[in-house]
Design a protein around this motif. Structure first.
Motif, PDB file in Angstrom:
ATOM      1  N   ALA A 156      50.470  24.121 -19.422  1.00 51.50           N
ATOM      2  CA  ALA A 156      49.215  23.393 -19.281  1.00 51.50           C
ATOM      3  C   ALA A 156      49.042  22.390 -20.411  1.00 51.50           C
ATOM      4  O   ALA A 156      49.474  22.610 -21.542  1.00 51.50           O
ATOM      5  CB  ALA A 156      48.040  24.370 -19.266  1.00 51.50           C
ATOM      6  N   THR A 157      48.408  21.258 -20.092  1.00 57.22           N
ATOM      7  CA  THR A 157      48.003  20.323 -21.137  1.00 57.22           C
ATOM      8  C   THR A 157      46.799  20.908 -21.870  1.00 57.22           C
ATOM      9  O   THR A 157      46.126  21.813 -21.348  1.00 57.22           O
ATOM     10  CB  THR A 157      47.634  18.968 -20.537  1.00 57.22           C
ATOM     11  N   PRO A 158      46.481  20.411 -23.071  1.00 57.79           N
ATOM     12  CA  PRO A 158      45.299  20.937 -23.774  1.00 57.79           C
ATOM     13  C   PRO A 158      44.015  20.829 -22.952  1.00 57.79           C
ATOM     14  O   PRO A 158      43.209  21.763 -22.917  1.00 57.79           O
ATOM     15  CB  PRO A 158      45.240  20.076 -25.036  1.00 57.79           C
ATOM     16  N   LEU A 159      43.818  19.684 -22.277  1.00 61.61           N
ATOM     17  CA  LEU A 159      42.614  19.532 -21.462  1.00 61.61           C
ATOM     18  C   LEU A 159      42.580  20.538 -20.324  1.00 61.61           C
ATOM     19  O   LEU A 159      41.546  21.147 -20.036  1.00 61.61           O
ATOM     20  CB  LEU A 159      42.557  18.105 -20.892  1.00 61.61           C
ATOM     21  N   ASP A 160      43.710  20.711 -19.659  1.00 56.53           N
ATOM     22  CA  ASP A 160      43.783  21.631 -18.526  1.00 56.53           C
ATOM     23  C   ASP A 160      43.562  23.077 -18.981  1.00 56.53           C
ATOM     24  O   ASP A 160      42.845  23.844 -18.333  1.00 56.53           O
ATOM     25  CB  ASP A 160      45.146  21.479 -17.851  1.00 56.53           C
ATOM     26  N   ALA A 161      44.191  23.436 -20.093  1.00 58.60           N
ATOM     27  CA  ALA A 161      44.050  24.805 -20.594  1.00 58.60           C
ATOM     28  C   ALA A 161      42.601  25.113 -20.965  1.00 58.60           C
ATOM     29  O   ALA A 161      42.077  26.181 -20.640  1.00 58.60           O
ATOM     30  CB  ALA A 161      44.963  25.006 -21.805  1.00 58.60           C
ATOM     31  N   PHE A 162      41.937  24.180 -21.637  1.00 58.10           N
ATOM     32  CA  PHE A 162      40.556  24.422 -22.050  1.00 58.10           C
ATOM     33  C   PHE A 162      39.629  24.478 -20.850  1.00 58.10           C
ATOM     34  O   PHE A 162      38.698  25.299 -20.804  1.00 58.10           O
ATOM     35  CB  PHE A 162      40.091  23.333 -23.019  1.00 58.10           C
ATOM     36  N   LYS A 163      39.869  23.602 -19.858  1.00 59.75           N
ATOM     37  CA  LYS A 163      38.983  23.562 -18.695  1.00 59.75           C
ATOM     38  C   LYS A 163      39.038  24.868 -17.910  1.00 59.75           C
ATOM     39  O   LYS A 163      38.030  25.314 -17.353  1.00 59.75           O
ATOM     40  CB  LYS A 163      39.353  22.389 -17.789  1.00 59.75           C
ATOM     41  N   HIS A 164      40.207  25.503 -17.858  1.00 58.72           N
ATOM     42  CA  HIS A 164      40.373  26.708 -17.054  1.00 58.72           C
ATOM     43  C   HIS A 164      40.406  27.980 -17.905  1.00 58.72           C
ATOM     44  O   HIS A 164      40.986  28.982 -17.504  1.00 58.72           O
ATOM     45  CB  HIS A 164      41.652  26.590 -16.225  1.00 58.72           C
ATOM     46  N   LYS A 165      39.768  27.937 -19.056  1.00 56.65           N
ATOM     47  CA  LYS A 165      39.766  29.106 -19.936  1.00 56.65           C
ATOM     48  C   LYS A 165      38.881  30.232 -19.409  1.00 56.65           C
ATOM     49  O   LYS A 165      39.018  31.385 -19.821  1.00 56.65           O
ATOM     50  CB  LYS A 165      39.304  28.709 -21.341  1.00 56.65           C
ATOM     51  N   GLY A 166      37.945  29.889 -18.511  1.00 59.23           N
ATOM     52  CA  GLY A 166      37.036  30.901 -17.991  1.00 59.23           C
ATOM     53  C   GLY A 166      35.690  30.861 -18.674  1.00 59.23           C
ATOM     54  O   GLY A 166      35.607  30.652 -19.895  1.00 59.23           O
ATOM     55  N   GLU A 167      34.636  31.038 -17.908  1.00 60.20           N
ATOM     56  CA  GLU A 167      33.278  30.957 -18.454  1.00 60.20           C
ATOM     57  C   GLU A 167      32.996  32.055 -19.471  1.00 60.20           C
ATOM     58  O   GLU A 167      32.219  31.871 -20.406  1.00 60.20           O
ATOM     59  CB  GLU A 167      32.261  31.042 -17.307  1.00 60.20           C
ATOM     60  N   ALA A 168      33.611  33.202 -19.284  1.00 58.37           N
ATOM     61  CA  ALA A 168      33.326  34.321 -20.186  1.00 58.37           C
ATOM     62  C   ALA A 168      34.034  34.196 -21.530  1.00 58.37           C
ATOM     63  O   ALA A 168      33.716  34.936 -22.467  1.00 58.37           O
ATOM     64  CB  ALA A 168      33.728  35.637 -19.518  1.00 58.37           C
TER      65      ALA A 168
END
Length: 344
Positions: free
Chosen positions: A170-182
């Motif tokens: 994952a790119t940094p943006l992609d990884a952060f976006k899909h980190k999960g709300e919790a």
């Protein structure tokens, strides 16, 4: 590339001269990408450039138009370079071909060629690939050697999808976006979610694109209005989101130095044909792109969103030009039509 409107008084530079300077300005960014991601970046750009020139020649031949003027103005070459730089390294030749054909034939030549296209050709090709082949368009690898064992297999498209998944990250943006709300931001970064060196690689690549963009401004190939407005609106909105909830929103610096933000600000949004023409229009155009980028990144389904934001603002350019292009000095305001029942 708001080139035509950044030139000093006097004879305007030729289209070929301006396009070639933009290509030269991409070299720092392409060099940094190659250093971190390998020769797959070079293969992307070379294949895209060659296919773009071939597609341009084919359509011009079918339209019975002279080849030399259009092929030597470097506009098709530049579209290929920009699209190739936007794709994951070592993308298969057929993926590059589909994107380039959409950019050159559909987004450019079917509208009449350079100067008539309402949408940025490279971003039309990129957006088509992103919605049609999301699995291939998210195969960004972590930093790797200049030459890998699978490079040729990736380019010709013979590597199985399962093997491709094993090479990508994952790119940094992609990884952060899909980190999960919790998951809190502090917990996310503490877990070291990215391979070693990935974040610094993306930041250094962004700075290389910035260097190329500043060269274009210094050479008066583009004006500052669109990049500054776009980066300013991204910074402002990112700061507001971050201040409201730093546990779930990324910092402004993270948005600026990861993904295609700086590349998009200096090399994509500034296209002279599809961007607004007046200074005020450029500021609104750039700011609108930045706002859309942050809305889509923060609330939408795509982690980067540069392509969609640029294309959406391309739709607004005719309206911006109507209301922001100043009248010539001394030109009177248009006479108002009489209303019904009023003085005739």
């Amino acid at each position: 590339m708001s080139m035509m409107h950044a030139s000093p008084l006097g004879a305007a530079p030729s289209t070929a001269h301006l396009m070639r300077w933009v290509i030269i300005a991409t070299l720092p960014g392409l060099g940094a990408m190659t250093y971190y991601f390998g020769l797959g970046v070079v293969s992307n750009v070379l294949l895209a450039a060659l296919i773009a020139l071939g597609a341009e020649a084919l359509v011009l031949t079918l339209r019975s138009r002279p080849l030399r003027p259009a092929l030597t103005d470097s506009s098709a070459l530049l579209s290929g370079v920009l699209l190739g730089a936007s794709l994951p390294p070592a993308s298969p030749w057929w993926l590059i071909g589909i994107g380039v054909l959409a950019a050159i034939i559909v987004a450019k030549q079917l509208y009449g060629g350079l100067g008539h296209n309402p949408f940025n050709p490279a971003m039309v090709g990129y957006a088509l690939l992103l919605v049609s082949f999301p699995a291939y368009m998210t195969l960004w690898s972590p930093p790797q050697p200049l030459v890998t064992e699978t490079l040729w297999s990736q380019i010709i498209g013979s590597l199985p999808t399962a093997a491709l998944d094993g090479l990508s990250g994952a790119t940094p943006l992609d990884a952060f976006k899909h980190k999960g709300e919790a998951v809190l931001a502090s917990e996310f970064w503490a877990s070291q979610p990215l391979p070693e060196g990935t974040l610094s690689a993306w930041r250094n690549i962004a700075l290389a694109w910035l260097a190329g963009g500043l060269l274009l401004i210094a050479k008066r190939i583009i004006s500052w209005h669109i990049p500054v407005a776009m980066l300013g609106s991204i910074t402002l909105l990112a700061a507001l989101f971050y201040a409201s909830d730093p546990s779930h929103f990324a910092s402004p610096l993270f948005h600026l130095l990861t993904g295609a933000t700086l590349f998009g600000a200096f090399f994509i949004a500034t296209d002279p044909v599809t961007a607004a023409t007046s200074r005020r229009g450029k500021l609104i155009f750039g700011a609108g792109i930045g706002v859309l980028v942050m809305i889509i990144r923060s609330l939408g389904g795509y982690p980067d969103a540069i392509a969609f934001a640029v294309l959406l603002m391309n739709l607004c350019v005719p309206l911006l030009d109507i209301y922001t292009v100043p009248r010539p000095s001394g030109q009177p305001k248009p006479a108002r039509l009489p209303t019904q029942g009023g003085p005739q």
